[in-house]
Scaffold this active site. Sequence first.
Site, mmCIF file in Angstrom:
data_model
loop_
_atom_site.group_PDB
_atom_site.id
_atom_site.type_symbol
_atom_site.label_atom_id
_atom_site.label_comp_id
_atom_site.label_asym_id
_atom_site.label_seq_id
_atom_site.Cartn_x
_atom_site.Cartn_y
_atom_site.Cartn_z
ATOM 1 N N SER A 83 28.093 32.647 38.345
ATOM 2 C CA SER A 83 29.101 32.124 39.419
ATOM 3 C C SER A 83 28.913 30.488 39.698
ATOM 4 O O SER A 83 29.683 29.905 40.332
ATOM 5 C CB SER A 83 28.977 32.725 40.761
ATOM 6 O OG SER A 83 27.451 32.193 41.293
ATOM 7 N N SER A 134 38.959 33.764 42.512
ATOM 8 C CA SER A 134 38.213 32.357 42.779
ATOM 9 C C SER A 134 39.307 31.324 42.882
ATOM 10 O O SER A 134 40.185 31.184 42.034
ATOM 11 C CB SER A 134 37.050 32.095 42.029
ATOM 12 O OG SER A 134 36.986 30.538 42.219
ATOM 13 N N GLU A 136 38.937 28.338 42.183
ATOM 14 C CA GLU A 136 38.605 27.696 40.848
ATOM 15 C C GLU A 136 39.757 27.916 39.679
ATOM 16 O O GLU A 136 40.001 27.022 38.988
ATOM 17 C CB GLU A 136 37.268 28.223 40.242
ATOM 18 C CG GLU A 136 36.352 27.166 40.597
ATOM 19 C CD GLU A 136 36.074 25.754 40.156
ATOM 20 O OE1 GLU A 136 36.289 25.735 38.793
ATOM 21 O OE2 GLU A 136 36.056 25.016 40.878
ATOM 22 N N TYR A 158 34.031 28.994 33.593
ATOM 23 C CA TYR A 158 34.286 29.857 34.675
ATOM 24 C C TYR A 158 35.614 30.237 35.149
ATOM 25 O O TYR A 158 35.926 31.392 35.471
ATOM 26 C CB TYR A 158 33.408 29.400 35.876
ATOM 27 C CG TYR A 158 33.499 30.091 37.032
ATOM 28 C CD1 TYR A 158 32.756 31.046 37.304
ATOM 29 C CD2 TYR A 158 34.237 29.560 38.281
ATOM 30 C CE1 TYR A 158 32.741 31.866 38.489
ATOM 31 C CE2 TYR A 158 34.178 30.477 39.422
ATOM 32 C CZ TYR A 158 33.493 31.600 39.603
ATOM 33 O OH TYR A 158 33.564 32.056 40.637
ATOM 34 N N LYS A 162 37.439 33.568 35.446
ATOM 35 C CA LYS A 162 38.151 34.355 36.565
ATOM 36 C C LYS A 162 39.545 34.782 36.516
ATOM 37 O O LYS A 162 40.101 35.747 37.070
ATOM 38 C CB LYS A 162 37.919 33.486 37.692
ATOM 39 C CG LYS A 162 36.338 33.540 38.181
ATOM 40 C CD LYS A 162 35.956 34.909 39.102
ATOM 41 C CE LYS A 162 34.439 34.950 39.453
ATOM 42 N NZ LYS A 162 34.232 36.369 40.025
#
Length: 341
Positions: A83, A134, A136, A158, A162
Amino acid sequence: MARRALITGITGQDGSYLAEHLLDQGYEVWGLARGQANPRVSRIRKLLADVRLVRGDLLDQGSLISAVERVQPDEVYNLGAISFVPMSWEQAELTAEVTGMGVLRVLEAIRVCSGVSRGGRPSGGQIRFYQASSSEMFGQVSETPQNESTGFHPRSPYGVAKAYGHFLTQNYRESYGMFAVSGILFNHESPRRGAEFVTRKVSLGVARIKLGLAGELRLGNLEARRDWGFAGDYVRAMHLMLQAGKPEDYVIGTGRMKSVRELAQAAFAAAGLDWERYVVTDQALHRPAEVDLLCADPKKARVQLGWEPTVSFDELVAMMVESDLRLLTDGGDPDQESSWP
Ligand code: NAP
Ligand code: GDD
């Protein structure tokens, strides 16, 4: 009979708060724990004696099938991931495997164990699935604030992993009629936050400086802005999403953003210190591609789930600084099992 929940990522910040919340709601809570001698497992055993553990790893399909078979859960919360965003550039393939493909493996374990076939409905009781998506994924944002319809432009391996997990969750809902939902959660923090994330790095840094254990705090991009909330509020939203009448995705955040500079100001002020005397910026801590700002529009969650955050930014910062001052004054080690309040 008590409802049964299986949580991946039980040893993480959110796993611990979610387990506490579900135990309070009368659930039988199981956590997926990986590794032969994982020190974070003993921390969770100490904090949450009532949580049962089952061995498994998001990299290992068979272990996930065995875990679902053994636990027979009503609800599965997939919180396990790599994460920390900077790590995803250093270990991009591992991040894709754990944070991205891990979602596929959990969904497949549920599908196989509940006998779901293509185009069909599950033959047995339906296992409800929560995916930890997320903010993100929004990355270089196309509009502000961001809601459930805002497009994705992830800026890190990341964020890309996701986005894969997010679309796959939607796809299993559409392909197999599974009750599978994603919570698109904005940054949420607490005294249990990992020391690598900026809020905890700042609260620990402030505490060390206040107690004379350090003389400066090195930070990267002070201009980045985030929508920071309290993790304890956000796990309530996860649970509410799985109790809804229909499986849908929700944005969860406070709707307010602050810069890293404002975070540092507030945290040093909470300890009676002037941040400008201690914060040093370090180019090495800047990211290859930055997410400049994130700000949630949590209206759907408020209207449909009745969810609202209860802790303000200033309260959150004060809570974290006070907790770290207490921890270090008592001689605690932020990395040790006994350190979680
Ligand atoms: P965290 O504290 O970093 O916890 C991550 C968890 O993932 C740990 O329990 C870790 O267990 C587990 N994990 C790592 N690799 C694994 C593997 N191969 N198999 C099984 N478990 C593995 O993260 P968090 O802040 O609680 O966040 C929970 C979830 O929400 C994550 O998916 C994160 O990406 C997502 N999220 C977080 C935020 C936020 O602001 N906190 C916002 C949006 C989304 P070990 O002890 O075994 O390492
Ligand atoms: N970690 C860190 N350390 N971040 C710093 C620093 C520093 O020294 N200095 C500035 N920052 C900036 C980062 O560049 C970023 O813009 C911001 O502070 C927040 O960084 P993190 O706290 O590491 O969190 P994140 O936003 O990258 O990711 C977190 O939130 C996501 C949701 O938006 C993680 O919890 C992700 O797992 C989560 O998905």
